[in-house]
Design an enzyme around this catalytic site. Structure first.
Site, short mmCIF file in Angstrom:
data_model
loop_
_atom_site.label_atom_id
_atom_site.label_comp_id
_atom_site.label_asym_id
_atom_site.label_seq_id
_atom_site.Cartn_x
_atom_site.Cartn_y
_atom_site.Cartn_z
N CYS A 115 0.83 -1.21 0.00
CA CYS A 115 0.00 0.00 0.00
C CYS A 115 0.87 1.27 0.00
CB CYS A 115 -0.97 -0.06 1.17
SG CYS A 115 -2.37 1.06 1.05
N HIS A 116 0.81 2.08 1.04
CA HIS A 116 1.60 3.31 1.13
C HIS A 116 3.01 3.07 1.69
CE1 HIS A 116 -2.41 5.08 0.72
NE2 HIS A 116 -1.81 6.19 0.35
#
Length: 185
Positions: A115-116
Site C-alpha cells: 500500500c503506502h
C-alpha cells in the site's frame, strides 16, 4: 494462500510500524508468516503500543516488541512494512527507520511493503532500477526515485515484494513467504 511446503522455521521477521498503520496489512501477513513457522517481532519508533486503523477509523492497539533504537537489520531474516497513510509518512522522517530499511537492502535481505509503505523505500533511496507497485498515489514518487511502477496485485523484484492494497493480501503474503524462505538475494 501459502504453499504448505514453504517453511520459515528458524527465520526471524521484523514488522515495522508506527501509529496509523492499516491494521489488516499488519495482522494478515503476521498470521501467515507465523503459520509458516517464522518468529516475528513488532518494531516501532518507541516502546509501548501502536495504534492500528481500519482506513480512517481507529482499530486495535498492539504491543511493541522493540523500539527502532534497539534493533539492527542483522538481527532479522526479512522485513514487512505495512501501509496506511499516516504510518509510512511518519516512519520516513525518522533516520533510524530509514537506515534500518536501507540496511536490509545492503545486506540483500527480502523486504515486503504494501500500500503506502513504499514511501519509506523512496526515503531510503533504494528504488533506482527496481520494479514495484503500491497504492496508486505513490506512482510519481516511486518513478521520481528511479523505480518502475506497475499496476499489479503483487510485484517481486530480487527479494522486494510489493502490493497495492488490502485486496492483494493473499498474493502479497504468499510471495513474501516465498522470498523470506529463499533468504538473501
Amino acid at each position: 494462500m501459502q504453499n504448505s511446503t514453504t517453511t520459515l522455521q528458524g527465520k526471524k521477521i521484523a514488522f515495522l510500524v508506527t501509529d496509523g498503520f492499516e491494521q489488516v496489512e499488519l495482522t494478515t501477513p503476521w498470521e501467515q508468516i507465523k503459520l509458516a513457522g517464522a518468529d516475528t517481532e513488532l518494531i516501532a519508533l518507541k516502546a509501548g503500543k501502536v495504534q492500528g486503523y481500519n482506513h480512517l477509523d481507529k482499530a486495535d492497539a498492539f504491543g511493541v516488541d522493540k523500539a527502532i533504537s534497539e534493533v539492527s537489520a542483522s538481527d532479522y531474516d526479512g522485513l514487512v512494512l505495512p501501509g496506511g497513510v499516516a504510518n509510512p509518512d511518519a516512519l520516513r522522517t525518522d533516520s533510524n527507520v530509514v537506515n534500518f530499511i536501507r540496511d536490509f537492502f545492503s545486506q540483500h535481505k527480502p523486504v515486503a511493503a504494501i500500500c503506502h509503505a513504499p514511501w519509506t523505500l523512496v526515503e531510503a533511496d533504494i528504488l533506482k532500477g527496481k520494479m514495484l507497485t503500491s497504492w496508486p498515489s505513490l506512482k510519481t514518487d516511486i518513478q521520481n526515485a528511479g523505480g518502475t511502477w506497475l499496476d499489479e496485485e503483487v510485484v517481486v523484484d530480487n527479494g522486494l515484494v510489493t502490493s497495492r492494497k488490502p485486496d492483494d493480501l493473499d498474493a502479497f503474503c504468499s510471495k513474501a513467504i516465498e522470498e523470506f524462505a529463499e533468504g538473501k538475494h
